[in-house]
Design a protein around this motif. Structure first.
Motif, mmCIF file in Angstrom:
data_model
loop_
_atom_site.group_PDB
_atom_site.id
_atom_site.type_symbol
_atom_site.label_atom_id
_atom_site.label_comp_id
_atom_site.label_asym_id
_atom_site.label_seq_id
_atom_site.Cartn_x
_atom_site.Cartn_y
_atom_site.Cartn_z
ATOM 1 N N ILE A 1 27.232 43.111 50.167
ATOM 2 C CA ILE A 1 26.288 42.220 50.871
ATOM 3 C C ILE A 1 25.386 41.485 49.876
ATOM 4 O O ILE A 1 25.342 40.246 49.876
ATOM 5 C CB ILE A 1 25.457 43.013 51.917
ATOM 6 N N PRO A 2 24.665 42.220 48.991
ATOM 7 C CA PRO A 2 23.858 41.458 48.022
ATOM 8 C C PRO A 2 24.717 40.591 47.113
ATOM 9 O O PRO A 2 24.275 39.518 46.683
ATOM 10 C CB PRO A 2 23.116 42.544 47.227
ATOM 11 N N ALA A 3 25.955 41.037 46.830
ATOM 12 C CA ALA A 3 26.837 40.230 45.976
ATOM 13 C C ALA A 3 27.085 38.874 46.619
ATOM 14 O O ALA A 3 27.029 37.828 45.976
ATOM 15 C CB ALA A 3 28.161 40.956 45.751
ATOM 16 N N ARG A 4 27.317 38.909 47.913
ATOM 17 C CA ARG A 4 27.621 37.652 48.623
ATOM 18 C C ARG A 4 26.380 36.760 48.708
ATOM 19 O O ARG A 4 26.440 35.551 48.499
ATOM 20 C CB ARG A 4 28.134 37.990 50.011
ATOM 21 N N LEU A 5 25.230 37.392 49.003
ATOM 22 C CA LEU A 5 23.993 36.599 49.091
ATOM 23 C C LEU A 5 23.673 35.933 47.762
ATOM 24 O O LEU A 5 23.272 34.776 47.695
ATOM 25 C CB LEU A 5 22.813 37.506 49.499
ATOM 26 N N LEU A 6 23.866 36.704 46.694
ATOM 27 C CA LEU A 6 23.508 36.224 45.356
ATOM 28 C C LEU A 6 24.508 35.188 44.842
ATOM 29 O O LEU A 6 24.135 34.148 44.308
ATOM 30 C CB LEU A 6 23.509 37.439 44.417
ATOM 31 N N ALA A 7 25.781 35.484 45.034
ATOM 32 C CA ALA A 7 26.804 34.686 44.353
ATOM 33 C C ALA A 7 27.324 33.525 45.186
ATOM 34 O O ALA A 7 27.816 32.555 44.637
ATOM 35 C CB ALA A 7 27.972 35.588 43.953
ATOM 36 N N VAL A 8 27.226 33.630 46.488
ATOM 37 C CA VAL A 8 27.745 32.558 47.330
ATOM 38 C C VAL A 8 26.605 31.869 48.079
ATOM 39 O O VAL A 8 26.593 30.660 48.263
ATOM 40 C CB VAL A 8 28.797 33.096 48.328
ATOM 41 N N ARG B 1 33.390 42.194 43.231
ATOM 42 C CA ARG B 1 34.852 42.188 43.148
ATOM 43 C C ARG B 1 35.563 41.844 44.456
ATOM 44 O O ARG B 1 36.773 41.719 44.479
ATOM 45 C CB ARG B 1 35.344 43.536 42.619
ATOM 46 N N HIS B 2 34.777 41.702 45.542
ATOM 47 C CA HIS B 2 35.409 41.406 46.837
ATOM 48 C C HIS B 2 34.995 40.044 47.379
ATOM 49 O O HIS B 2 35.179 39.765 48.566
ATOM 50 C CB HIS B 2 35.039 42.507 47.845
ATOM 51 N N LEU B 3 34.438 39.211 46.522
ATOM 52 C CA LEU B 3 33.958 37.912 47.003
ATOM 53 C C LEU B 3 35.123 37.009 47.396
ATOM 54 O O LEU B 3 36.205 37.104 46.813
ATOM 55 C CB LEU B 3 33.176 37.202 45.878
ATOM 56 N N PRO B 4 34.874 36.103 48.343
ATOM 57 C CA PRO B 4 35.949 35.175 48.747
ATOM 58 C C PRO B 4 36.010 33.957 47.814
ATOM 59 O O PRO B 4 36.139 32.827 48.260
ATOM 60 C CB PRO B 4 35.501 34.753 50.154
ATOM 61 N N THR B 5 35.908 34.176 46.522
ATOM 62 C CA THR B 5 35.886 33.074 45.550
ATOM 63 C C THR B 5 37.037 33.285 44.560
ATOM 64 O O THR B 5 37.607 34.371 44.492
ATOM 65 C CB THR B 5 34.548 33.086 44.771
ATOM 66 N N HIS B 6 37.345 32.256 43.769
ATOM 67 C CA HIS B 6 38.443 32.408 42.816
ATOM 68 C C HIS B 6 38.137 33.458 41.765
ATOM 69 O O HIS B 6 38.990 34.232 41.371
ATOM 70 C CB HIS B 6 38.744 31.070 42.142
ATOM 71 N N CYS B 7 36.914 33.422 41.259
ATOM 72 C CA CYS B 7 36.525 34.408 40.259
ATOM 73 C C CYS B 7 35.576 35.390 40.922
ATOM 74 O O CYS B 7 34.569 34.978 41.508
ATOM 75 C CB CYS B 7 35.829 33.720 39.086
ATOM 76 N N LYS B 8 35.881 36.643 40.796
ATOM 77 C CA LYS B 8 35.082 37.644 41.499
ATOM 78 C C LYS B 8 34.135 38.315 40.516
ATOM 79 O O LYS B 8 34.091 39.527 40.376
ATOM 80 C CB LYS B 8 36.012 38.638 42.197
ATOM 81 N N TYR B 9 33.434 37.475 39.789
ATOM 82 C CA TYR B 9 32.471 37.969 38.785
ATOM 83 C C TYR B 9 31.543 36.833 38.386
ATOM 84 O O TYR B 9 31.824 35.654 38.667
ATOM 85 C CB TYR B 9 33.224 38.489 37.543
ATOM 86 N N ILE B 10 30.435 37.220 37.736
ATOM 87 C CA ILE B 10 29.568 36.228 37.107
ATOM 88 C C ILE B 10 30.039 36.085 35.660
ATOM 89 O O ILE B 10 30.290 37.093 34.990
ATOM 90 C CB ILE B 10 28.095 36.698 37.139
ATOM 91 N N ALA B 11 30.196 34.852 35.195
ATOM 92 C CA ALA B 11 30.550 34.646 33.783
ATOM 93 C C ALA B 11 29.259 34.438 32.999
ATOM 94 O O ALA B 11 28.436 33.587 33.371
ATOM 95 C CB ALA B 11 31.456 33.432 33.647
ATOM 96 N N LEU B 12 29.077 35.226 31.952
ATOM 97 C CA LEU B 12 27.922 35.032 31.070
ATOM 98 C C LEU B 12 28.363 34.134 29.927
ATOM 99 O O LEU B 12 29.217 34.514 29.126
ATOM 100 C CB LEU B 12 27.443 36.370 30.516
ATOM 101 N N MET B 13 27.785 32.968 29.887
ATOM 102 C CA MET B 13 28.198 31.990 28.882
ATOM 103 C C MET B 13 26.951 31.237 28.430
ATOM 104 O O MET B 13 26.140 30.847 29.276
ATOM 105 C CB MET B 13 29.175 31.012 29.532
ATOM 106 N N PRO B 14 26.790 31.031 27.122
ATOM 107 C CA PRO B 14 25.605 30.284 26.688
ATOM 108 C C PRO B 14 25.543 28.935 27.404
ATOM 109 O O PRO B 14 26.564 28.258 27.531
ATOM 110 C CB PRO B 14 25.826 30.092 25.185
ATOM 111 N N GLN B 15 24.348 28.578 27.849
ATOM 112 C CA GLN B 15 24.240 27.349 28.636
ATOM 113 C C GLN B 15 24.679 26.131 27.833
ATOM 114 O O GLN B 15 25.173 25.150 28.368
ATOM 115 C CB GLN B 15 22.811 27.169 29.162
ATOM 116 N N TRP B 16 24.484 26.182 26.482
ATOM 117 C CA TRP B 16 24.879 25.009 25.694
ATOM 118 C C TRP B 16 26.396 24.805 25.716
ATOM 119 O O TRP B 16 26.877 23.681 25.687
ATOM 120 C CB TRP B 16 24.358 25.067 24.264
ATOM 121 N N ASP B 17 27.165 25.908 25.822
ATOM 122 C CA ASP B 17 28.622 25.756 25.930
ATOM 123 C C ASP B 17 28.980 25.062 27.241
ATOM 124 O O ASP B 17 29.854 24.193 27.300
ATOM 125 C CB ASP B 17 29.320 27.119 25.879
#
Ligand SMILES: Cc1cc2nc3c(=O)[nH]c(=O)nc-3n(C[C@H](O)[C@H](O)[C@H](O)COP(=O)(O)OP(=O)(O)OC[C@H]3O[C@@H](n4cnc5c(N)ncnc54)[C@H](O)[C@@H]3O)c2cc1C
Length: 410
Positions: free
Chosen positions: A387-394, A94-110
Motif C-alpha cells: 500500500i505505501p509502495a503504491r502511494l509513494l511510487a505511483v 516488487r508488486h507495482l503495476p509498473t514496468h520497473c518494480k523498484y526505485i532507481a537511485l541515479m545521480p540527478q546530473w546523469d
C-alpha cells in the motif's frame, strides 16, 4: 551594446527535472523550445537521486528505458526501517503495476544529461547553459517573453509561452507576483556521504531513535545519509561541535565508526532547508509555473523529481499542439493547474501528515522508540507493504506521454 534577442514558441526557465523533461518533450513533438539553465552544467550535488517507477514508465513510453537503465544506478525494491531496537520492512515495490518494480537511485546530473542529450537530437531544442532568467517581458498584461543574463551579455527571448521551472527559489514566481501557501515543515535535513563497504548491510533504511532520525541510501560505493534535525536547528548542532555530530551519527549506525572521520569539516555536510508550499494560481496569460516553482515538496518519500517530471508530461500533453499552432489559451494553462493540483495536493497532504505525526514526535521524544502497532502489522502481513509502495511510487493520476515524436532531428 543593445541586448541580443531571439524568438521561440516556448521559453522554459530552469534546467531541472521539470524543465529538461518539458523541453525534451516539446522539441520531440516539433515545438521550438529554448531552455535556460543558469549553471554551466548539471554537476551539482545533493539534488536528490530517486527516480521512481512512474518516471521509469515515462522513459519506457518514450522508448528510452533500456538506454536509460544502462546508466549506473542502484535499485531499491524494499525499504526497511529500524525503530529503536526493531527492524521492520515497511515498503515493498516488487508488486507495482509498473514496468520497473523498484526505485532507481541515479545521480540527478546523469538523469538531466540524458534528457539534454536526447533533446539535442531535435533541431527545435535549444538548451542554453549559463543563462539566467532575470525578468519577464510583459505587454498589455500578458507575458510575452523573458530577459536573461548570459556570459555574453543580456538576452531577450520573445515567446508565445514562458514556463517557470526554476525551482523552489523561483525568480519568475516573484516577478509574476504569484502568491503561495506555505505549509511549514518541522525539520531540516543534513546531507552527507560516507564510504560504503561491501560487507555493510545492503538495505536502504531509515533509523529512528529518541530525538533522532537518519535515512541511509545505498549508492554502491558510498552511503548517502540524510540526518533530520529540528527546523532552524543547524546552529545548535554546530555549536555542539563536529565531534559531537560524528558521535551522534555513529550512535545511530555503529558500523560507520571506522569511517566517520571522512566528515572532516562542516563543508562535508550540506543543509537542506525543508519547505512545503504551493502557488494559489500557477499561471497568468503567457506564463505558467510547474515543478518546485509551483509547489516545493518535502523530501519525504523522495518524490520531488518525479512530481516535477509528471508536471512536465502533463504540460507537454496539453501544450504541444496549441504551441505549434500558436494558439495557447488561458484555458490550457488553467487545465494544467487543475490536472496537477490533485496529485500534488494529495502528496503534500501525505507528507504534512508524516511530518506532523511521525517526525515532530520523533524529534521531541526522549525515550527509545517502539514501533506503533500499525507499523508492526507490516511485519505480520507482508501484503500491507504494497500500500505505501503504491502511494509513494505511483500516487494518483499518473501521467502518460501523449505527445508524438515528429520533431525534425539534426
Ligand atoms: C538537498 C535536496 C535533496 C533532495 N532529495 C530528493 C530526492 O532524493 N528525491 C526527489 O525526488 N527529490 C529530492 N529533492 C527535491 C527535488 O530535487 C526537487 O523536487 C526537484 O528537483 C524539482 O525539480 P524542478 O525541475 O522543479 O526544480 P529544480 O530541480 O530545483 O531545478 C530548477 C533548475 O532551475 C535552475 N534555475 C534556477 N533559477 C534559474 C533562473 N533564474 N534561470 C535559469 N535557471 C534557473 C536551477 O539551477 C535548477 O537547475 C531534493 C532537493 C534537495 C534540495
Amino acid at each position: 551594446m543593445p541586448d541580443s534577442s531571439i524568438t521561440a514558441k516556448c521559453a522554459v526557465a530552469g534546467g531541472g527535472p521539470a524543465g529538461m523533461m518539458l523541453g525534451f518533450l516539446l522539441a520531440r513533438a516539433g515545438v521550438e523550445v529554448v531552455v535556460l539553465e543558469k549553471h554551466a552544467d548539471f554537476f551539482r550535488d545533493f539534488r536528490g537521486d530517486t527516480v521512481h517507477p512512474l518516471t521509469l514508465d515515462v522513459m519506457y513510453e518514450l522508448g528510452l528505458l533500456d538506454e536509460f537503465l544502462n546508466l549506473p544506478h542502484q535499485k531499491i525494491e524494499t525499504l526497511t526501517a529500524q525503530i529503536g531496537a526493531e527492524h521492520l520492512t515497511m515498503i515493498d515495490f516488487r508488486h507495482l503495476p509498473t514496468h520497473c518494480k523498484y526505485i532507481a537511485l541515479m545521480p540527478q546530473w546523469d538523469f538531466l544529461n540524458f534528457l539534454a542529450g536526447h533533446g539535442r537530437r531535435y533541431k527545435t531544442f535549444d538548451l542554453r547553459m549559463r543563462t539566467e532568467a532575470t525578468d519577464l517581458i510583459e505587454e498589455a498584461g500578458r507575458v510575452v517573453g523573458l530577459r536573461a543574463k548570459t556570459p555574453d551579455g543580456a538576452l531577450a527571448i520573445r515567446a508565445d509561452l514562458v514556463v517557470g521551472c526554476d525551482g523552489r527559489h523561483s525568480t519568475l514566481r516573484g516577478k509574476a507576483g504569484f502568491t503561495s501557501e506555505d505549509y511549514g515543515a518541522p525539520m531540516d535535513v543534513l546531507w552527507f556521504r560516507i564510504r560504503r563497504r561491501q560487507s555493510d548491510a545492503a538495505d536502504t533504511f531509515g533509523h529512528v531513535e529518541a530525538g533522532k532520525m537518519m535515512i541511509m541510501l545505498d549508492r554502491g560505493d558510498y552511503w548517502q545519509c540524510a540526518f533530520v534535525i529540528p527546523k532552524g536547528g543547524i546552529e545548535r548542532v554546530k555549536a555542539k561541535g563536529l565531534d559531537a555530530f560524528r558521535d551522534t551519527v555513529v550512535d545511530m549506525s555503529p558500523f560507520l565508526a571506522d569511517r566517520i572521520g571522512e566528515l572532516k569539516s562542516w563543508d562535508d555536510i550540506k543543509l537542506l532547508s525543508v519547505t512545503v508550499d504551493r502557488l494559489q494560481k500557477w499561471w497568468r496569460p503567457g506564463l505558467i509555473c510547474i515543478g518546485d516553482a509551483a509547489h516545493a515538496m518535502s523530501p519525504i518519500g523522495g518524490v520531488g523529481i518525479n512530481i516535477a517530471v509528471q508536471d512536465a508530461v502533463a504540460a507537454a500533453n496539453r501544450l504541444a499542439a496549441p504551441l505549434k499552432a500558436g494558439k495557447v489559451t488561458n484555458a490550457d494553462l488553467q487545465a494544467i493547474q487543475e490536472r496537477r493540483t490533485l496529485p500534488v495536493r494529495f502528496t503534500q497532504w501525505l507528507q504534512l501528515n508524516i511530518q506532523k505525526r511521525v517526525i515532530t514526535r520523533v524529534l521531541a521524544s526522549q525515550q527509545r522508540p517502539k514501533p506503533p502497532l500499525f507499523f508492526k502489522l507490516f511485519g505480520i502481513f507482508p501484503a500491507l507493504r504494497r500500500i505505501p509502495a503504491r502511494l509513494l511510487a505511483v500516487g494518483i493520476r499518473p501521467e502518460h506521454v501523449q505527445t508524438p515524436e515528429v520533431g525534425p532531428t539534426r
